[in-house]
Design a protein around this motif. Structure first.
Motif, PDB file in Angstrom:
ATOM      1  N   GLN A  96      46.516 -24.591  37.640  1.00 19.53           N
ATOM      2  CA  GLN A  96      46.231 -24.699  36.212  1.00 19.53           C
ATOM      3  C   GLN A  96      46.780 -26.007  35.630  1.00 19.53           C
ATOM      4  O   GLN A  96      46.132 -26.659  34.818  1.00 19.53           O
ATOM      5  CB  GLN A  96      46.851 -23.526  35.460  1.00 19.53           C
ATOM      6  N   PRO A  99      40.758 -26.461  41.640  1.00 21.27           N
ATOM      7  CA  PRO A  99      40.225 -25.100  41.638  1.00 21.27           C
ATOM      8  C   PRO A  99      41.247 -24.049  42.065  1.00 21.27           C
ATOM      9  O   PRO A  99      42.122 -24.306  42.895  1.00 21.27           O
ATOM     10  CB  PRO A  99      39.066 -25.168  42.637  1.00 21.27           C
ATOM     11  N   ASP A 136      40.682 -21.348  35.211  1.00 21.63           N
ATOM     12  CA  ASP A 136      39.491 -20.766  35.829  1.00 21.63           C
ATOM     13  C   ASP A 136      39.375 -19.281  35.512  1.00 21.63           C
ATOM     14  O   ASP A 136      40.355 -18.532  35.609  1.00 21.63           O
ATOM     15  CB  ASP A 136      39.537 -20.937  37.350  1.00 21.63           C
ATOM     16  N   LYS A 157      34.234 -21.587  33.740  1.00 18.70           N
ATOM     17  CA  LYS A 157      33.651 -20.878  34.886  1.00 18.70           C
ATOM     18  C   LYS A 157      33.584 -21.825  36.074  1.00 18.70           C
ATOM     19  O   LYS A 157      33.022 -22.920  35.980  1.00 18.70           O
ATOM     20  CB  LYS A 157      32.247 -20.370  34.546  1.00 18.70           C
ATOM     21  N   PRO A 158      34.144 -21.439  37.206  1.00 20.47           N
ATOM     22  CA  PRO A 158      34.100 -22.303  38.391  1.00 20.47           C
ATOM     23  C   PRO A 158      32.742 -22.256  39.071  1.00 20.47           C
ATOM     24  O   PRO A 158      31.897 -21.404  38.763  1.00 20.47           O
ATOM     25  CB  PRO A 158      35.176 -21.676  39.290  1.00 20.47           C
ATOM     26  N   TYR A 188      30.460 -19.010  40.602  1.00 18.39           N
ATOM     27  CA  TYR A 188      31.029 -17.851  39.926  1.00 18.39           C
ATOM     28  C   TYR A 188      30.084 -16.646  40.016  1.00 18.39           C
ATOM     29  O   TYR A 188      28.908 -16.729  39.684  1.00 18.39           O
ATOM     30  CB  TYR A 188      31.306 -18.163  38.453  1.00 18.39           C
ATOM     31  N   LYS A 247      27.073 -21.857  37.843  1.00 21.94           N
ATOM     32  CA  LYS A 247      27.921 -22.281  36.718  1.00 21.94           C
ATOM     33  C   LYS A 247      27.107 -22.504  35.466  1.00 21.94           C
ATOM     34  O   LYS A 247      26.054 -23.109  35.535  1.00 21.94           O
ATOM     35  CB  LYS A 247      28.675 -23.552  37.081  1.00 21.94           C
TER      36      LYS A 247
END
Length: 563
Positions: free
Chosen positions: A279, A284, A387, A495-496, A499, A563
């Motif tokens: 973070q 990621p 994320d 959003k990674p 997702y 994504k």
């Protein structure tokens, strides 16, 4: 704060295990996944399979839901159980059917014979749901033989972290009921409590473009965790908790470390496989490890500059002496005790660590104990991101052998079980009968002696509402503080890539990460230089990382990135 308050189950024990799970697909002679077993769902098919979301306003939380970015929102928060809980289900629920279920249970299994709690809930359901709880610690080992022998119960809970053992992309197609015709789009609105679950809760229940799973312990604000601090220690030392960069955090390290007095600023701030520090340094998270670099090429989290910076910084904190010696020794066994007792002032932990029981334990260890969490921040002081994880870490599934009428009956039962916190049905499902199984104490339900013997987390593993932040152990302020933190956090959710696509990685990649996790530990604790990490990444690429990238490039070309 207790989220989705349920007897015998902590939300953190679920969420710390929840991630994108790479189920092992069947392979053809060339080693590539067979399409029918891949499990992968593209963005277009996912949209077609997902149920429509229809929020319910029958129960009014004390602290309302706050909408955030990318579909994220806070959990509703309650400071006491509503005095007059509304009913959310009207009319007949079941039609008298009898069904066998299987769920995990972490704790003592209650008696099945003569259990007044089971009788009371089944009476409300209008069906006989035969509960068969199994030891949660060995649950994953029980599932493969059942699938192989085709002896599945009518309704079964399958945690996402067990799916790697089940060739799940194929299993759902051959063994489990397709719920798309019953729940996709507006069809779910005939089951209002299920329709009230967030869209994010359903995404990981979609396989091969079809909806199979009913989400358990869902939330629309799922992240790995946060950085906590001891506000009482900060206040006593006159140290500001307005941390906005790693430079600020380093200043905290210097100000709150006094080894001669047995106090250190930090516990391990990295987490296993960089679960938390991602973070701060913007790479990621573990669940969805791929991102696109500046040229659009897929880049694994191990290859990012962010993780290199994070490893260097953490090793620097170790060298400066700011980490507790047990953390430097990679001993996580007493981490909570170190925080409770004030031996460390800052730690990283899951979202469920911030609750009333924690406040009670911390106060017992240190009078004046006050756990708070830093607002999200980034290493360089810029805008932070976090994320979004899967909206549920468990799903339940219906047996494909059930007929249309039976599936509809069980979905009606699921709708009852999914009644939200604050409703009359939620009290019945979670606490049984008033006076027999629970009493209302300080505005919240409390199990009686009989309730403690007969009630465990059982029905809740078949279907349930979205999580709610509730008062635990009388800690009202904890619930307020955590709700306020969540309201700030959801502004930064992203959003990674991939997702909710349930990408199933080929089996040859299943052990690729293990050496990397060991190397992360050695480098973050200063046992090995950063060159050991760059060497490990080079080895990872040669031993399968580059091939894994090609696999995901193929997924991206065929299905997109979600994504």
């Amino acid at each position: 704060m207790q989220s989705g308050a349920t007897p015998g189950m902590s939300r953190r024990s679920l969420l710390t295990s929840a991630a994108v799970i790479a189920a092992v697909p069947l392979l053809d002679a060339c080693g590539s996944p067979k399409e029918k077993a891949s499990g992968t769902t593209g963005e277009g098919d996912l949209a077609k399979a997902l149920p429509a979301h229809a929020a319910s306003d029958l129960v009014k939380p004390d602290i309302p839901v706050v909408a955030g970015a990318n579909g994220a929102s806070t959990d509703p928060a309650f400071l006491a159980y509503p005095a007059n809980p509304p009913k959310t289900v009207t009319g007949q629920v079941g039609k008298g059917g009898t069904y066998v279920t299987m769920t995990p249970l972490w704790g003592a299994i209650p008696p099945s014979s003569g259990n007044a709690y089971y009788d009371a809930v089944n009476k409300e359901l209008g069906a006989t749901v035969k509960l068969q709880p199994a030891d949660g610690n060995t649950y994953a080992d029980l599932l493969p033989p059942l699938f192989a022998a085709d002896k599945l119960p009518d309704w079964i809970n399958i945690p996402t972290w067990t799916m790697t053992k089940l060739n799940f992309g194929e299993a759902v197609r051959t063994k489990l009921a397709d719920l798309t015709p019953y729940l996709a789009g507006d069809k779910i609105k005939q089951y209002p409590n299920l329709a009230a679950l967030s869209t994010n809760a359903w995404v990981a229940g979609v396989w091969n473009g079809k909806l199979y799973g009913l989400p358990i312990y869902s939330s629309n604000a799922v992240i790995a965790g946060m950085y906590y601090y001891r506000k009482d220690l900060f206040d006593k030392a006159g140290v500001s908790a307005d941390v906005k960069s790693i430079a600020d955090l380093e200043a905290v390290g210097k100000a709150l470390t006094n080894a001669s007095a047995g106090q250190w600023a930090f516990d391990d701030l990295f987490g296993n496989d960089a679960a938390y520090i991602c973070q701060l340094f913007g790479f990621p998270a573990t669940g969805y490890p791929w991102a696109a670099d500046s040229a659009g090429k897929l880049q694994h989290r191990y290859e990012t500059e962010g993780i290199v910076e994070a490893l260097n910084w953490h090793a620097k904190m170790v060298k400066a002496g700011y980490l507790h010696p047990d953390a430097v020794a990679n001993n996580s066994q007493n981490g909570k005790q170190r925080f409770w007792s004030g031996k460390v002032a800052v730690c990283a932990d899951g979202t469920g660590a911030w609750n009333g029981d924690d406040a009670k334990s911390g106060a017992a260890a240190t009078p004046g104990y006050n756990r708070q969490a830093f607002k999200l921040f980034s290493a360089n002081g810029g805008k932070p991101t976090v994320d979004l994880g899967n909206g549920a870490g468990m799903y339940s599934f219906l047996n494909k052998k059930l007929n249309d009428g039976q599936i509809k009956e069980l979905l009606a039962v699921a709708n009852y079980l999914a009644a939200p916190y604050g409703s009359a049905e939620w009290l019945t499902v979670n606490f049984g009968t008033a006076g027999t199984h629970y009493t209302m104490t300080d505005g919240n339900p409390l199990l009686t002696e009989k309730g403690s013997k007969e009630i465990a987390t059982t029905y809740q593993f078949l279907a349930g509402p979205a999580s709610a932040s509730t008062v635990q152990s009388g800690a009202v302020q904890v619930t307020k503080d955590a709700a306020a933190w969540q309201a700030d956090m959801v502004k930064y959710v992203v959003k990674p890539l991939f997702y909710g696509m349930n990408v199933s990685e080929p089996a040859q990649f299943s052990s690729l990460n293990l050496p990397m996790i060991d190397t992360i530990t050695d480098v973050k604790l200063g046992r090995k230089p950063i060159s050991a990490w760059t060497d490990a990444v080079a080895s990872w690429r040669k031993q399968g990382g580059d091939d894994l990238r090609k696999f995901y490039d193929g997924i991206r070309e065929k299905y997109g990135t979600g994504k």
